[in-house]
Design a protein around this motif. Sequence first.
Motif, PDB file in Angstrom:
ATOM      1  N   LEU A 108       0.829  -1.207   0.000  1.00 48.01           N
ATOM      2  CA  LEU A 108       0.000   0.000   0.000  1.00 48.01           C
ATOM      3  C   LEU A 108       0.863   1.256   0.000  1.00 48.01           C
ATOM      4  CD1 LEU A 108      -2.369  -1.090   2.913  1.00 48.01           C
ATOM      5  CD2 LEU A 108      -2.708  -1.473   0.470  1.00 48.01           C
ATOM      6  N   LYS A 109       0.357   2.260  -0.695  1.00 49.93           N
ATOM      7  CA  LYS A 109       1.053   3.537  -0.689  1.00 49.93           C
ATOM      8  C   LYS A 109       0.039   4.658  -0.891  1.00 49.93           C
ATOM      9  CE  LYS A 109       4.814   6.044  -2.926  1.00 49.93           C
ATOM     10  NZ  LYS A 109       5.400   6.483  -1.648  1.00 49.93           N
ATOM     11  N   ASP A 110       0.185   5.729  -0.134  1.00 49.17           N
ATOM     12  CA  ASP A 110      -0.668   6.892  -0.342  1.00 49.17           C
ATOM     13  C   ASP A 110      -0.260   7.567  -1.639  1.00 49.17           C
ATOM     14  OD1 ASP A 110      -1.658   6.252   2.095  1.00 49.17           O
ATOM     15  OD2 ASP A 110      -0.748   7.935   3.166  1.00 49.17           O
ATOM     16  N   CYS A 111      -1.223   8.155  -2.305  1.00 51.74           N
ATOM     17  CA  CYS A 111      -0.929   8.784  -3.591  1.00 51.74           C
ATOM     18  C   CYS A 111      -0.175  10.094  -3.391  1.00 51.74           C
ATOM     19  CB  CYS A 111      -2.238   9.048  -4.334  1.00 51.74           C
ATOM     20  SG  CYS A 111      -1.956   9.884  -5.908  1.00 51.74           S
ATOM     21  N   PRO A 112       0.953  10.242  -4.086  1.00 57.84           N
ATOM     22  CA  PRO A 112       1.726  11.481  -3.945  1.00 57.84           C
ATOM     23  C   PRO A 112       1.052  12.676  -4.613  1.00 57.84           C
ATOM     24  CG  PRO A 112       2.789  10.019  -5.510  1.00 57.84           C
ATOM     25  CD  PRO A 112       1.624   9.259  -4.931  1.00 57.84           C
ATOM     26  N   GLU A 117      -5.471   8.164   0.544  1.00 59.03           N
ATOM     27  CA  GLU A 117      -4.903   7.147   1.418  1.00 59.03           C
ATOM     28  C   GLU A 117      -4.944   5.797   0.707  1.00 59.03           C
ATOM     29  OE1 GLU A 117      -5.444   5.404   5.919  1.00 59.03           O
ATOM     30  OE2 GLU A 117      -6.697   7.059   5.248  1.00 59.03           O
ATOM     31  N   ASN A 118      -3.803   5.131   0.676  1.00 58.87           N
ATOM     32  CA  ASN A 118      -3.688   3.853  -0.033  1.00 58.87           C
ATOM     33  C   ASN A 118      -4.218   3.937  -1.465  1.00 58.87           C
ATOM     34  OD1 ASN A 118      -2.665   2.858   2.355  1.00 58.87           O
ATOM     35  ND2 ASN A 118      -4.628   2.027   3.018  1.00 58.87           N
ATOM     36  N   GLY A 119      -3.907   5.023  -2.119  1.00 62.14           N
ATOM     37  CA  GLY A 119      -4.319   5.188  -3.515  1.00 62.14           C
ATOM     38  C   GLY A 119      -3.715   4.105  -4.393  1.00 62.14           C
ATOM     39  N   PHE A 120      -2.547   3.651  -3.988  1.00 61.89           N
ATOM     40  CA  PHE A 120      -1.886   2.589  -4.751  1.00 61.89           C
ATOM     41  C   PHE A 120      -1.900   1.299  -3.954  1.00 61.89           C
ATOM     42  CE2 PHE A 120      -0.447   6.453  -6.641  1.00 61.89           C
ATOM     43  CZ  PHE A 120      -0.447   6.146  -7.987  1.00 61.89           C
ATOM     44  N   CYS A 148      -7.235   9.162  -8.311  1.00 64.33           N
ATOM     45  CA  CYS A 148      -7.014  10.131  -9.383  1.00 64.33           C
ATOM     46  C   CYS A 148      -6.384   9.384 -10.556  1.00 64.33           C
ATOM     47  CB  CYS A 148      -6.129  11.293  -8.913  1.00 64.33           C
ATOM     48  SG  CYS A 148      -4.397  10.861  -8.669  1.00 64.33           S
ATOM     49  N   SER A 149      -5.868  10.105 -11.533  1.00 64.40           N
ATOM     50  CA  SER A 149      -5.380   9.420 -12.733  1.00 64.40           C
ATOM     51  C   SER A 149      -3.877   9.190 -12.717  1.00 64.40           C
ATOM     52  CB  SER A 149      -5.734  10.243 -13.960  1.00 64.40           C
ATOM     53  OG  SER A 149      -4.985  11.439 -13.930  1.00 64.40           O
ATOM     54  N   LEU A 150      -3.240   9.447 -11.613  1.00 64.20           N
ATOM     55  CA  LEU A 150      -1.788   9.304 -11.594  1.00 64.20           C
ATOM     56  C   LEU A 150      -1.365   7.849 -11.755  1.00 64.20           C
ATOM     57  CD1 LEU A 150       0.968  10.705 -11.146  1.00 64.20           C
ATOM     58  CD2 LEU A 150       0.745  10.084  -8.745  1.00 64.20           C
ATOM     59  N   TRP A 151      -0.401   7.658 -12.646  1.00 67.73           N
ATOM     60  CA  TRP A 151       0.178   6.327 -12.826  1.00 67.73           C
ATOM     61  C   TRP A 151       1.587   6.359 -12.272  1.00 67.73           C
ATOM     62  CZ3 TRP A 151      -2.085   2.258 -15.854  1.00 67.73           C
ATOM     63  CH2 TRP A 151      -3.311   2.598 -16.446  1.00 67.73           C
TER      64      TRP A 151
END
Length: 169
Positions: A108-112, A117-120, A148-151
């Motif tokens: 898990l990782k929050d989106c930068p 929270e835990n976007g990834f 969001c749309s961040l890859w």
Amino acid sequence: MTSITQKTHYEILEVERDCSVQDVKNAYRRKLLNIHPDKTNKQLDSDIIAKIKLAHATLSDPQLRTKYDDELIQTYKKSGLISTGEGLDIVNLDDFEYVEEDDMGNFLKDCPRCTGENGFVLTEDDLAENGTPDGFGGYNIIVQCNACSLWLKIKYFDLEDEEEEGQQV
Ligand SMILES: [Zn+2]
């Protein structure tokens, strides 16, 4: 920043990447209802409506949607190879938090970008099945934020012998 910040069909309709066809239809109706015709800016309105219609047409058709998803991934994969600027941010799997739940490991990782929270979220299965060898003994996997749309391109090395029974090649 162009490729990553450009709105995807999912963002235009504000739906999740794994939403159902019904979700797409509902979002489409909601979006159209929310457009208040602006006499001073008819051109803008018709652009937005065209985008909403295209997003709906694409995402409500399973074949078109699969093709679109592939294209999205290819686009981001390509941009990830550009080392001078707007490529994908490469993140090491070590930067993820490892959480084990019901015998399943999740990273898990929050989106930068949106700070979701835990976007990834990556599961061990994702890593074992969907990674692309980078030619240097490691793997890459490209994932999108849930919110969001961040890859991001995630780099990792073999998870210690994940290969188990029934994985004959
Ligand atoms: Zn995000």
